[in-house]
Design a protein around this motif. Structure first.
Motif, mmCIF file in Angstrom:
data_model
loop_
_atom_site.group_PDB
_atom_site.id
_atom_site.type_symbol
_atom_site.label_atom_id
_atom_site.label_comp_id
_atom_site.label_asym_id
_atom_site.label_seq_id
_atom_site.Cartn_x
_atom_site.Cartn_y
_atom_site.Cartn_z
ATOM 1 N N VAL A 22 20.535 48.492 21.137
ATOM 2 C CA VAL A 22 19.221 48.244 20.449
ATOM 3 C C VAL A 22 18.177 48.108 21.276
ATOM 4 O O VAL A 22 17.069 48.496 20.989
ATOM 5 C CB VAL A 22 19.533 47.078 19.248
ATOM 6 C CG1 VAL A 22 18.064 46.828 18.539
ATOM 7 C CG2 VAL A 22 20.308 47.317 18.010
ATOM 8 N N PHE A 23 18.509 47.170 22.403
ATOM 9 C CA PHE A 23 17.354 46.867 23.372
ATOM 10 C C PHE A 23 17.050 47.985 24.007
ATOM 11 O O PHE A 23 15.849 48.354 24.353
ATOM 12 C CB PHE A 23 18.133 46.003 24.383
ATOM 13 C CG PHE A 23 17.057 45.606 25.416
ATOM 14 C CD1 PHE A 23 16.180 44.660 25.464
ATOM 15 C CD2 PHE A 23 17.324 46.428 26.870
ATOM 16 C CE1 PHE A 23 15.161 44.500 26.510
ATOM 17 C CE2 PHE A 23 16.710 46.019 27.998
ATOM 18 C CZ PHE A 23 15.447 45.183 27.680
ATOM 19 N N ARG A 28 12.982 53.015 24.214
ATOM 20 C CA ARG A 28 12.905 54.421 24.245
ATOM 21 C C ARG A 28 13.542 54.838 25.432
ATOM 22 O O ARG A 28 13.309 55.881 25.968
ATOM 23 C CB ARG A 28 11.466 54.757 24.388
ATOM 24 C CG ARG A 28 10.475 54.280 23.212
ATOM 25 C CD ARG A 28 9.103 54.639 23.283
ATOM 26 N NE ARG A 28 8.477 54.329 24.494
ATOM 27 C CZ ARG A 28 8.414 53.150 25.080
ATOM 28 N NH1 ARG A 28 8.757 51.977 24.409
ATOM 29 N NH2 ARG A 28 7.660 53.145 26.429
ATOM 30 N N ASN A 29 14.768 54.308 25.815
ATOM 31 C CA ASN A 29 15.584 54.711 26.705
ATOM 32 C C ASN A 29 16.905 55.441 26.090
ATOM 33 O O ASN A 29 17.586 55.101 25.511
ATOM 34 C CB ASN A 29 16.003 53.401 27.540
ATOM 35 C CG ASN A 29 16.903 53.884 29.003
ATOM 36 O OD1 ASN A 29 17.904 54.697 28.954
ATOM 37 N ND2 ASN A 29 16.504 53.322 29.920
ATOM 38 N N CYS A 177 14.775 44.308 16.635
ATOM 39 C CA CYS A 177 13.950 45.248 15.926
ATOM 40 C C CYS A 177 12.653 45.015 15.767
ATOM 41 O O CYS A 177 11.637 45.828 15.949
ATOM 42 C CB CYS A 177 14.613 45.573 14.274
ATOM 43 S SG CYS A 177 16.179 46.321 14.586
ATOM 44 N N VAL A 178 12.173 43.548 15.722
ATOM 45 C CA VAL A 178 10.893 43.417 15.538
ATOM 46 C C VAL A 178 10.247 43.573 17.000
ATOM 47 O O VAL A 178 9.036 44.014 16.874
ATOM 48 C CB VAL A 178 10.655 41.747 15.326
ATOM 49 C CG1 VAL A 178 9.325 41.289 15.349
ATOM 50 C CG2 VAL A 178 11.253 41.702 13.902
ATOM 51 N N ALA A 182 6.999 46.489 17.877
ATOM 52 C CA ALA A 182 5.970 45.884 18.544
ATOM 53 C C ALA A 182 5.714 46.898 19.716
ATOM 54 O O ALA A 182 4.569 47.199 19.836
ATOM 55 C CB ALA A 182 5.963 44.288 18.959
ATOM 56 N N GLY A 183 6.869 47.107 20.466
ATOM 57 C CA GLY A 183 6.724 47.881 21.544
ATOM 58 C C GLY A 183 6.392 49.355 21.225
ATOM 59 O O GLY A 183 5.580 49.917 21.837
#
Length: 201
Positions: A22-23, A28-29, A177-178, A182-183
């Motif tokens: 998830v990280f 977006r990796n 997820c939050v 935001a990112g």
């Protein structure tokens, strides 16, 4: 402590690979996909003994969707780390139908052919997860809202079935997820107007 680690090592590995997955998705990796596939294999072995049959089957489907996302993020328009899209309006009804229809079919299957005590909840979280994963593969920013809803439900479902480490993992997922939303939102704001318009088509 060592005995506990040895007894719960699969949930611990699932926790670590899931959190990393998830990280990386939030950043977006593309490495989110191979780690996600490893996480699917671990959770498949965790969910079956717990009676979460739909969630276990979900891991198999995730393998397929993981390959789909890996290809799109590696070769499609999604390979651009600065690319963020809004969910097309025409796709929303189909996503809703997929979620509701998937829940109905899975709930019937679980109630008819398994001994699941949480058939509807298991089916709903499974169907919603598939919708969210497809949206993530397409880099549709609203995927994060669906994931947050799924993760909240999974916290409750994991507690009910006694999977406390998995429940803690999904609490962590909510925070990630939050942060992911935001990112992605920051990246979207810095996109050129032409790129954003194209993404929404």
């Amino acid at each position: 402590m060592l005995e506990w680690i040895l007894a719960e090592w699969m949930q611990i590995v699932g926790f670590a690979t899931g959190a990393a997955c998830v990280f990386l998705a939030a950043r977006r990796n593309i490495w989110t996909y191979p780690l996600g596939i490893a996480n699917n294999i671990v959770f498949l072995a965790v969910f079956v003994p717990a009676g979460l049959y739909a969630a276990a089957a979900l891991q198999v489907v995730y393998l397929v969707l993981g390959v789909h996302g890996w290809v799109r993020w590696g070769r499609g328009v999604e390979q651009d780390k600065g690319y963020i899209a809004r969910t097309p309006r025409r796709a929303v009804p189909w996503l809703v139908v997929a979620g509701i229809g998937g829940t109905a079919v899975l709930a019937w299957f679980l109630a008819t052919f398994t001994d699941s005590q949480v058939a509807v909840a298991d089916a709903a979280t499974t169907a919603a997860s598939l919708v969210a994963q497809y949206m993530l593969n397409r880099k549709w920013i609203e995927n994060w809202f669906v994931w947050i809803g799924v993760d909240i439900a999974f916290v409750a479902l994991s507690i009910v079935t006694g999977l406390w480490i998995v429940a803690a993992l999904y609490v962590l997922f909510i925070g990630l997820c939050v942060g992911g939303y935001a990112g992605w939102r920051r990246v979207e704001r810095t996109s050129a107007p032409g790129e954003v318009a194209a993404a929404r088509v």
